[in-house]
Design a protein around this motif. Structure first.
Motif, short mmCIF file in Angstrom:
data_model
loop_
_atom_site.label_atom_id
_atom_site.label_comp_id
_atom_site.label_asym_id
_atom_site.label_seq_id
_atom_site.Cartn_x
_atom_site.Cartn_y
_atom_site.Cartn_z
N UNK A 83 59.46 133.57 84.61
CA UNK A 83 60.03 134.69 83.86
C UNK A 83 59.46 134.72 82.45
N UNK A 84 59.13 135.91 81.98
CA UNK A 84 58.62 136.10 80.63
C UNK A 84 59.38 137.25 79.98
N UNK A 85 59.87 137.02 78.76
CA UNK A 85 60.55 138.07 78.00
C UNK A 85 59.54 138.70 77.05
N UNK A 86 59.36 140.02 77.19
CA UNK A 86 58.48 140.77 76.29
C UNK A 86 59.35 141.40 75.21
N UNK A 87 59.08 141.05 73.97
CA UNK A 87 59.90 141.54 72.85
C UNK A 87 58.95 141.94 71.72
N UNK A 88 58.83 143.25 71.50
CA UNK A 88 57.97 143.75 70.42
C UNK A 88 58.78 144.41 69.31
N UNK A 89 60.09 144.21 69.34
CA UNK A 89 60.95 144.79 68.31
C UNK A 89 61.36 143.70 67.32
N UNK A 90 61.50 144.09 66.06
CA UNK A 90 61.81 143.10 65.02
C UNK A 90 63.32 142.86 64.96
N UNK A 91 63.73 141.67 64.54
CA UNK A 91 65.17 141.42 64.35
C UNK A 91 65.73 142.29 63.22
N UNK A 92 67.04 142.35 63.18
CA UNK A 92 67.73 143.12 62.13
C UNK A 92 68.54 142.16 61.28
N UNK A 93 68.39 142.25 59.96
CA UNK A 93 69.23 141.48 59.04
C UNK A 93 69.95 142.46 58.13
N UNK A 94 71.22 142.15 57.84
CA UNK A 94 72.01 143.07 57.00
C UNK A 94 73.19 142.31 56.40
N UNK A 95 73.77 142.93 55.40
CA UNK A 95 74.98 142.42 54.73
C UNK A 95 74.76 141.05 54.10
N UNK A 96 73.73 140.94 53.27
CA UNK A 96 73.46 139.69 52.57
C UNK A 96 74.51 139.47 51.48
N UNK A 97 75.10 138.28 51.49
CA UNK A 97 76.08 137.92 50.47
C UNK A 97 75.72 136.57 49.85
N UNK A 98 76.13 136.39 48.61
CA UNK A 98 75.99 135.11 47.92
C UNK A 98 77.38 134.73 47.44
N UNK A 99 77.83 133.52 47.81
CA UNK A 99 79.19 133.13 47.47
C UNK A 99 79.23 131.66 47.07
N UNK A 100 80.39 131.24 46.55
CA UNK A 100 80.57 129.84 46.19
C UNK A 100 81.06 129.68 44.77
N UNK A 101 81.31 128.43 44.39
CA UNK A 101 81.86 128.15 43.06
C UNK A 101 80.84 128.42 41.96
N UNK A 102 79.57 128.59 42.34
CA UNK A 102 78.55 128.86 41.33
C UNK A 102 78.32 130.33 41.08
#
Length: 198
Positions: A83-102
């Motif tokens: 079995x071979x998976x053909x994937x020519x679509x890019x991943x999706x990234x969203x909702x970047x957050x930065x958190x913490x005591x700093x």
């Protein structure tokens, strides 16, 4: 009387691909040719000295391949299936957050997130891929070192995360970038957020 040829052993060059599936097999002594099947449909018949095939017609999705050896019209049982998976679509990234005591979040005042010295902050972003799945992620600060050469992130529960020490940044305004890679090798575009290091 000719006997049925021995079935070949089939090998795929990878479980995932962002180009075309490539398969190869062991030569069978006495075979006059080989037949290649994708998803139980005959794709092509090849000569006796060809032991590899690149399926340039494969659509995006999961495909199953097997082959048979042929000897003067007599076809062997089929080989093992790969079995071979053909994937020519890019991943999706969203909702970047930065958190913490700093962190002091001043975005409501149209200012950037402020990173406090000597404190850890956490980068967190949603990452998804509908075909081969997310394999890894990375982040970089200001300057792109090239895909695959930035700092590694952890992927768990549909999110990429990383801990960043504010002291790693010089004082001033900086931009943090995050991107994801799927199992087929496709990279997402980069999500980013502006920060100020005090």
């Amino acid at each position: 009387k000719l006997s049925k040829p021995v079935p070949p052993t089939l090998v795929a060059t990878g479980t995932f691909t962002n180009t075309y599936p490539s398969i190869n097999w062991t030569p069978i002594s006495g075979a006059s040719g080989y037949k290649v099947y994708r998803d139980n449909i005959l794709l092509t018949t090849l000569g006796s000295t060809t032991y590899t095939y690149i399926d340039t017609g494969a659509a995006i999705g999961t495909h199953k391949y097997y082959i048979t050896a042929v000897n003067d019209g007599i076809e062997s049982d089929h080989s093992n299936t790969v079995s071979v998976v053909v994937d020519r679509t890019v991943p999706v990234v969203k909702s970047l957050t930065v958190s913490g005591v700093g962190i002091i979040d001043l975005r409501l005042l149209s200012l950037a997130l402020v990173l406090m010295p000597n404190k850890d902050v956490t980068l967190l972003i949603d990452a998804s891929d509908n075909n081969s799945g997310i394999a890894s992620g990375e982040y970089y600060i200001d300057t792109d070192p090239g895909k695959g050469h930035a700092k590694t992130m952890v992927y768990a529960g549909s999110k990429l995360s990383a801990s960043v020490l504010a002291n790693d940044l010089p004082r001033g305004i900086h931009r943090l970038f995050v991107r994801a890679q799927d199992s087929a090798g496709n990279w997402s575009s980069s999500a980013s957020i502006t920060t100020v290091r005090l």
